[in-house]
Design an enzyme around this catalytic site. Structure first.
Site, PDB file in Angstrom:
ATOM      1  N   GLY A   1       9.207  -4.100  -3.102  1.00 39.42           N
ATOM      2  CA  GLY A   1       9.652  -2.719  -3.248  1.00 39.42           C
ATOM      3  C   GLY A   1      10.866  -2.382  -2.415  1.00 39.42           C
ATOM      4  O   GLY A   1      10.943  -1.310  -1.834  1.00 39.42           O
TER       5      GLY A   1
ATOM      6  N   MET B   1      -0.091  -8.937   1.831  1.00 39.77           N
ATOM      7  CA  MET B   1       0.086  -9.899   2.922  1.00 39.77           C
ATOM      8  C   MET B   1      -0.380  -9.288   4.229  1.00 39.77           C
ATOM      9  O   MET B   1      -0.024  -8.173   4.551  1.00 39.77           O
ATOM     10  CB  MET B   1       1.574 -10.246   3.082  1.00 39.77           C
ATOM     11  CG  MET B   1       2.128 -11.139   2.017  1.00 39.77           C
ATOM     12  SD  MET B   1       3.900 -11.454   2.290  1.00 39.77           S
ATOM     13  CE  MET B   1       4.625 -10.386   1.052  1.00 39.77           C
TER      14      MET B   1
ATOM     15  N   GLY C   1       0.816  -1.203   0.000  1.00 35.15           N
ATOM     16  CA  GLY C   1       0.000   0.000   0.000  1.00 35.15           C
ATOM     17  C   GLY C   1       0.853   1.257   0.000  1.00 35.15           C
ATOM     18  O   GLY C   1       0.341   2.365  -0.061  1.00 35.15           O
TER      19      GLY C   1
ATOM     20  N   CYS D   1      11.828 -11.824   9.271  1.00 31.09           N
ATOM     21  CA  CYS D   1      10.604 -11.765   8.470  1.00 31.09           C
ATOM     22  C   CYS D   1      10.925 -11.910   6.985  1.00 31.09           C
ATOM     23  O   CYS D   1      10.221 -12.598   6.253  1.00 31.09           O
ATOM     24  CB  CYS D   1       9.889 -10.443   8.728  1.00 31.09           C
ATOM     25  SG  CYS D   1       8.439 -10.171   7.687  1.00 31.09           S
TER      26      CYS D   1
ATOM     27  N   CYS E   1       7.895  -4.417  10.802  1.00 27.98           N
ATOM     28  CA  CYS E   1       7.171  -4.752   9.588  1.00 27.98           C
ATOM     29  C   CYS E   1       5.913  -5.556   9.911  1.00 27.98           C
ATOM     30  O   CYS E   1       5.964  -6.541  10.638  1.00 27.98           O
ATOM     31  CB  CYS E   1       8.092  -5.574   8.699  1.00 27.98           C
ATOM     32  SG  CYS E   1       7.593  -5.573   7.007  1.00 27.98           S
TER      33      CYS E   1
END
Length: 359
Positions: A126, A38, A15, A102, A198
């Site tokens: 990204g 996700m 997003g 992660c 994250c």
RNA sequence: UGGGGUGUAGCCAAGCGGUAAGGCACCGGAUUUUGAUUCCGGCAUACCCAGGUUCGAAUCCUGGCACCCCAG
């Protein structure tokens, strides 16, 4: 319309601008692009809207690009393989970096598995990093935007995990990414970059951690053992930290020089550059190389924390089969639990976890 | 209760008659996909209390109060 012969790439979309522009660039390059959002954290209470907003932003972008957006929930895997270890490390007095795990466990393991099942040829994210396939070996290179380079978070990935990965914005600056987002007409072109752990997001660290770990007050002392004040639980603080100690009074600011979770004690020193905040050596564990094993001792550049200064160092074998790093100059706030990432010019060689430090 | 000293924000601390520096802590923001660091901003209508002198006082005077030190 993507041709039927085009290769398919699944883009992890958060997003944010970075992943949005990544998707757009891949589309421009002729790939058949699928977006994936996700959700890896089940909000226990507040902040639900944050994730919902992010999803809405991702959806808006996908509409503009006219690509499908799928969602997947890896909360279970995240909890099991990232978060529990994070808590365990904290309890042991470490300062873990969950985002590095992660990437290894979720973004570059579960995500690709899921994407491949969908018939993807590649996965993309990204990240500000580049992959170089020339001269036979795969190399992970720093992003062109040195200020945004995110290879620090990616050092745990091996060649096989990166083989099918694409980092479309690795050769761009944040500035360029934003203007590209404007060009594409993305509503999120001005969106503030996300921070915080994250998938978990921005939170007050101490109160967040205390939801999972019981903390007890303890004392803060100077190196001589003189009591200066009290803390909320030693594992809630990290080496080099200034904020939250509550030690007022004369002189310079106080920083955490060391901590001991057994006695629940914090040792603080006065002054940002107090000698006790510096280390010349660090024992390391879980040393991983991305594509090549190097013979030790090996001289490299090292980052001891994200956005830290690169330091000259020598990676060595220790007596007991383990490894340690010797810095050319003493380095500030080398912290057990944090990762040390090795570089050689543009190339991210790999890294390890800091276990202990010596002056 | 003889002598000396000090009382300025949570803590240090400038100021010495002209309308409250600075630092620490704290709070807010910027930077940041860890936790931090760093950076920027905010933070005493008020100077122990009560009077007085002055156009004007935290700064001078008087009287209290509190704490500290040295003697007893």
């Amino acid at each position: 319309m993507p041709s039927s012969t085009a290769e398919t790439v699944v883009v992890g979309m958060s997003g944010g601008v970075d992943s949005s522009v990544s998707a757009a660039l891949l589309l421009e390059q002729g790939y058949n692009v699928i977006g994936l959002f996700m959700k890896n954290w089940e909000d226990d209470d507040d902040d639900e809207c944050g994730a919902a907003e992010d999803l809405a932003d991702a959806q808006a972008v996908c509409e503009v690009l006219d690509i499908p957006l799928k969602t997947v929930n890896f909360s279970f895997e995240y909890w099991e393989r990232v978060f529990t270890g994070f808590l365990k490390d904290l309890e042991r007095g470490k300062t873990p970096n969950p985002d590095i795990i992660c990437n290894v466990e979720i973004k570059f393991r579960e995500f690709p598995l899921w994407a491949m099942k969908l018939g993807a040829d590649y996965v993309a994210t990204g990240h500000y990093a580049r992959i170089d396939h020339s001269n036979g070996t795969l190399n992970l290179l720093k992003g062109i935007d040195r200020d945004k380079d995110q290879t620090y978070f990616l050092y745990g990935l091996k060649t096989d995990a990166l083989q099918k990965a694409i980092f479309p914005i690795g050769f761009m600056t944040k500035e360029q990414v934003r203007s590209k987002a404007r060009e594409f007409g993305f509503e999120n072109h001005d969106k503030k970059g996300s921070t915080g752990i994250c998938f978990i997001g921005r939170r007050n660290f101490r109160s967040f951690v205390r939801r999972y770990l019981k903390s007890t007050e303890g004392s803060i002392t100077d190196p001589e053992g003189e009591v200066l004040g009290k803390h909320e639980g030693a594992f809630l603080y990290t080496i080099g930290q200034r904020t939250g100690l509550g030690i007022g009074g004369p002189g310079d600011a106080w920083y955490v020089a060391s901590k001991d979770v057994m006695s629940n004690t914090l040792v603080a020193v006065q002054g940002h550059d107090h000698p006790l905040l510096y280390s010349r050596q660090a024992d390391i564990s879980n040393l991983t190389w991305i594509s090549m094993k190097y013979r030790l001792p090996y001289p490299a550049r090292a980052k001891v924390r994200y956005r830290g200064e690169e330091q000259n160092c020598l990676i060595c074998h220790s007596q007991d089969q383990g490894y340690f790093v010797e810095f050319e100059q003493p380095v500030r706030a080398v912290t057990p639990g944090q990762s040390i990432v090795f570089y050689e010019d543009e190339i991210c060689l790999g890294g390890a976890v800091i276990e202990a430090t010596r002056s």
